[in-house]
Design an enzyme around this catalytic site. Structure first.
Site, PDB file in Angstrom:
ATOM      1  N   ALA A   1      90.937  29.147  46.124  1.00 24.95           N
ATOM      2  CA  ALA A   1      90.270  28.522  47.265  1.00 24.95           C
ATOM      3  C   ALA A   1      89.090  29.378  47.712  1.00 24.95           C
ATOM      4  O   ALA A   1      89.178  30.599  47.772  1.00 24.95           O
ATOM      5  CB  ALA A   1      91.254  28.351  48.417  1.00 24.95           C
TER       6      ALA A   1
ATOM      7  N   HIS B   1      67.493  22.590  42.970  1.00 22.78           N
ATOM      8  CA  HIS B   1      66.035  22.697  43.068  1.00 22.78           C
ATOM      9  C   HIS B   1      65.547  23.891  42.276  1.00 22.78           C
ATOM     10  O   HIS B   1      66.222  24.915  42.196  1.00 22.78           O
ATOM     11  CB  HIS B   1      65.602  22.896  44.534  1.00 22.78           C
ATOM     12  CG  HIS B   1      65.858  21.713  45.390  1.00 22.78           C
ATOM     13  ND1 HIS B   1      65.021  20.624  45.411  1.00 22.78           N
ATOM     14  CD2 HIS B   1      66.853  21.424  46.248  1.00 22.78           C
ATOM     15  CE1 HIS B   1      65.497  19.730  46.254  1.00 22.78           C
ATOM     16  NE2 HIS B   1      66.606  20.191  46.770  1.00 22.78           N
TER      17      HIS B   1
ATOM     18  N   LYS C   1      93.733  37.334  37.182  1.00 23.61           N
ATOM     19  CA  LYS C   1      94.808  37.595  36.228  1.00 23.61           C
ATOM     20  C   LYS C   1      94.942  36.418  35.268  1.00 23.61           C
ATOM     21  O   LYS C   1      94.365  35.356  35.490  1.00 23.61           O
ATOM     22  CB  LYS C   1      96.142  37.865  36.924  1.00 23.61           C
ATOM     23  CG  LYS C   1      96.731  36.666  37.645  1.00 23.61           C
ATOM     24  CD  LYS C   1      98.053  37.043  38.288  1.00 23.61           C
ATOM     25  CE  LYS C   1      98.753  35.808  38.831  1.00 23.61           C
ATOM     26  NZ  LYS C   1     100.077  36.094  39.347  1.00 23.61           N
TER      27      LYS C   1
END
Length: 183
Positions: free
Chosen positions: A158, A111, A181
């Site tokens: 994650a 939006h 890294k």
């Protein structure tokens, strides 16, 4: 001497009557039709619109939007509970051999935020393509926002929220995602 019926006999009759009455009600038929239509929309119809270069696997619990704007390379794996939402005018493109962990969100549209644009729900959408390179791994519950390119061989940790491009063969993580890294 009258033998008293066990309490569960009357309770069973009441439950059975409720079930039969519910099955033959308009509300039940409406709910079944609505559920079936939602199932087709979420799990079936998009599959014939998605572009793919070869084999791919998308878990049944993945939510796809604007499949005509999603392009998959060879051997793409998208696991459960992902949201892959292309915009009406933007694409999400995957290279070959891409792994997408459970719960990943990719949205190439959002939006607008103009104060003079009226209520949030009516704001003009802002769109930009998402490009995922070859041999990329996107970890569980990562979020990839519009306009991002993830280079070949990169790994997104994650839970990362990717707001900027990820260089090839690097590992990024965090909120917002930052370089960790090289691979």
């Amino acid at each position: 001497m009258d033998k008293q019926k066990p309490w569960y006999i009357e309770k069973s009759k009441m439950i059975f009557t409720e079930i039969i009455g519910g099955i033959f009600s308009f509300a039940f038929i409406k709910a079944i039709c609505s559920s079936f239509a939602y199932f087709l929309h979420e799990r079936v119809i998009w599959r014939k619109r998605i572009h793919h270069a070869g084999s791919y696997r998308i878990h049944a619990r993945t939510s796809i939007r604007n499949a005509q704007n999603i392009y998959l390379g060879e051997n793409v794996r998208i696991t459960m509970d992902c949201c892959i939402w292309a915009g009406e005018n933007s694409r999400i493109t995957f290279g070959d051999n891409v792994l997408v962990g459970p719960g990943v969100k990719m949205m190439s549209t959002n939006h607008g935020t103009d104060r003079d644009g009226g209520p949030m729900v009516y704001q003009t959408r802002v769109e930009a393509d998402i490009n995922i390179g070859t041999d990329v791994w996107i970890g569980s519950n990562a979020v990839i926002l519009k306009g991002v390119t993830i280079g070949d061989g990169a790994i997104v940790a994650a839970g990362a929220v990717v707001t900027k491009d990820v260089q090839p063969y690097t590992i990024v993580g965090g909120v917002p995602a930052k370089f960790i890294k090289n691979r």
